[in-house]
Write a protein that holds these residues in place. Structure first.
Motif, mmCIF file in Angstrom:
data_model
loop_
_atom_site.group_PDB
_atom_site.id
_atom_site.type_symbol
_atom_site.label_atom_id
_atom_site.label_comp_id
_atom_site.label_asym_id
_atom_site.label_seq_id
_atom_site.Cartn_x
_atom_site.Cartn_y
_atom_site.Cartn_z
ATOM 1 N N UNK A 9 0.719 -1.226 -0.089
ATOM 2 C CA UNK A 9 -0.009 0.041 -0.053
ATOM 3 C C UNK A 9 0.856 1.274 -0.127
ATOM 4 N N UNK A 10 2.215 1.226 0.172
ATOM 5 C CA UNK A 10 2.989 2.191 0.210
ATOM 6 C C UNK A 10 3.339 2.647 -1.371
ATOM 7 N N UNK A 11 2.907 1.839 -2.261
ATOM 8 C CA UNK A 11 3.363 2.343 -3.679
ATOM 9 C C UNK A 11 2.058 2.487 -4.380
ATOM 10 N N UNK A 12 2.291 3.765 -5.134
ATOM 11 C CA UNK A 12 0.786 4.236 -5.631
ATOM 12 C C UNK A 12 0.306 3.155 -6.767
ATOM 13 N N UNK A 13 1.116 2.621 -7.546
ATOM 14 C CA UNK A 13 0.659 1.535 -8.647
ATOM 15 C C UNK A 13 -0.052 0.589 -7.790
ATOM 16 N N UNK A 14 0.411 -0.051 -6.862
ATOM 17 C CA UNK A 14 -0.298 -1.052 -6.085
ATOM 18 C C UNK A 14 -1.511 -0.633 -5.671
ATOM 19 N N UNK A 15 -1.627 0.555 -4.907
ATOM 20 C CA UNK A 15 -2.959 1.096 -4.541
ATOM 21 C C UNK A 15 -3.915 1.304 -5.436
ATOM 22 N N UNK A 16 -3.490 1.651 -6.887
ATOM 23 C CA UNK A 16 -4.566 1.606 -7.835
ATOM 24 C C UNK A 16 -4.901 0.470 -8.260
ATOM 25 N N UNK A 17 -3.824 -0.544 -8.401
ATOM 26 C CA UNK A 17 -4.031 -1.813 -8.751
ATOM 27 C C UNK A 17 -5.176 -2.432 -7.520
ATOM 28 N N UNK A 18 -5.146 -2.298 -6.474
ATOM 29 C CA UNK A 18 -5.982 -3.105 -5.135
ATOM 30 C C UNK A 18 -7.260 -2.294 -5.621
ATOM 31 N N UNK A 19 -7.504 -0.902 -5.876
ATOM 32 C CA UNK A 19 -8.754 -0.495 -6.062
ATOM 33 C C UNK A 19 -9.586 -0.807 -7.263
ATOM 34 N N UNK A 20 -8.880 -1.225 -8.353
ATOM 35 C CA UNK A 20 -9.474 -1.643 -9.510
ATOM 36 C C UNK A 20 -9.897 -3.294 -9.389
ATOM 37 N N UNK A 21 -8.955 -3.859 -8.714
ATOM 38 C CA UNK A 21 -9.254 -5.279 -8.436
ATOM 39 C C UNK A 21 -10.227 -5.578 -7.635
ATOM 40 N N UNK A 22 -10.341 -4.627 -6.697
ATOM 41 C CA UNK A 22 -11.614 -4.871 -5.591
ATOM 42 C C UNK A 22 -12.820 -4.592 -6.342
ATOM 43 N N UNK A 23 -12.937 -3.534 -6.994
ATOM 44 C CA UNK A 23 -14.104 -3.211 -7.594
ATOM 45 C C UNK A 23 -14.520 -4.182 -8.796
ATOM 46 N N UNK A 24 -13.826 -4.664 -9.380
ATOM 47 C CA UNK A 24 -13.933 -5.335 -10.498
ATOM 48 C C UNK A 24 -14.344 -6.924 -9.977
ATOM 49 N N UNK A 25 -13.703 -7.318 -8.667
ATOM 50 C CA UNK A 25 -14.262 -8.534 -8.220
ATOM 51 C C UNK A 25 -15.704 -8.386 -7.603
ATOM 52 N N UNK A 26 -15.771 -7.373 -7.210
ATOM 53 C CA UNK A 26 -16.998 -7.249 -6.429
ATOM 54 C C UNK A 26 -18.180 -7.315 -7.656
#
Length: 292
Positions: A9-26
């Protein structure tokens, strides 16, 4: 353990990836419930591949790949919905015809180019770690619309899923609901392409809902479980990808499939072990006396 959970979560690109992945998974979990209940897994695969010629054409014209894929996928889905209204043809037959045609057309279009680029390969295999801030907001907004539509019309969609003829006799617009569901499925698939790519997107749509189906017989509970499994599985896959330097899309699918396998074995009512226990427990009925 805390460092492992917090470090990405300290990496901006991982923050964006987590956000997109969570929404897509839901979103895939919610939409996938209706795909599984209706037995539409094949259309998910067909739509994912039918987006390919649109992407190939957009690539050849140097346009937006996702918009090209969405246009081709929605066009194919609408054609499938219309043609399958002819009851002489089963829906899976119509899907097979358009699936083969669309993918063949995509191959023809790609063959007109001398080389492939990273953009086209990312469509096939996913590149969730490369999403930008605008992608996060686009996916979040689109996901909210898709979930809202499905939840608002869930009763009508279930009625058509369970018995099309009864739904038609009750005055429901069966064709309109078919078109709506096909469009929602197509949009969900195209939205998920950046996370896992064209090749693996079917797993994201089907596996969370199939896992939830093993755990409950109630639609509302199944929807909640599928969305939670989809969201949790995508985040778990990204953590595995980050920790072991693996492909993100493939890691997400492997984690989701692992959850399905565990559920298939351990589900309290429909799991493999539960069925084995029921077979092992005597029924308590006395054995019949032998004749004579």
């Amino acid at each position: 353990m805390t460092d492992f959970l917090l470090a990405p979560w300290e990496l901006p690109f991982m923050q964006r990836a987590f956000a997109v992945a969570a929404v897509v998974g839901l979103v895939c979990g919610v939409v996938g419930v209706f795909v599984v209940l209706r037995g539409m897994a094949f259309i998910g695969d067909a739509v994912a591949h039918s987006a390919f010629p649109g992407v190939a054409l957009a690539y050849a014209l140097e346009g937006n790949l996702l918009l090209g894929g969405a246009a081709a996928g929605i066009t194919t889905a609408v054609l499938i919905a219309f043609v399958s209204q002819n009851r002489r043809l089963k829906e899976d037959t119509v899907i097979g015809v358009f699936f083969a045609f669309a993918f063949g057309l995509g191959i023809v279009l790609v063959s007109t180019r001398d080389s492939w680029t990273t953009d086209l390969s990312s469509f096939l295999f996913g590149q969730v770690l490369a999403v930008g801030p605008e992608d996060v907001w686009t996916v979040a907004g689109l996901g909210a619309v898709l979930v809202s539509v499905v939840l608002l019309l869930r009763r009508e969609l279930v009625a058509v899923t369970l018995d099309r003829e009864t739904a038609r006799a009750a005055g429901l617009p069966v064709l309109g609901l078919d078109l709506l569901l096909h469009t929602v499925v197509t949009t969900t698939i195209v939205m998920s392409l950046e996370a896992v790519g064209n090749i693996l997107v079917l797993a994201l749509l089907i596996t969370p809902a199939a896992t939830a189906r093993m755990l409950t017989d109630r639609l509302g509970v199944m929807t909640l479980l599928a969305s939670g499994i989809g969201c949790g599985g995508t985040l778990g896959g990204l953590y595995a990808s980050y920790a072991y330097d693996l492909a993100a899309g493939g890691s997400i699918v492997v984690v989701l499939t692992g959850l399905f396998a565990l559920t298939w074995c351990l589900a309290p009512k429909h799991g493999l072990l539960a069925r084995a226990r029921r077979r092992a427990v005597p029924t308590g009925r006395p054995s019949p006396e032998p004749a004579g």
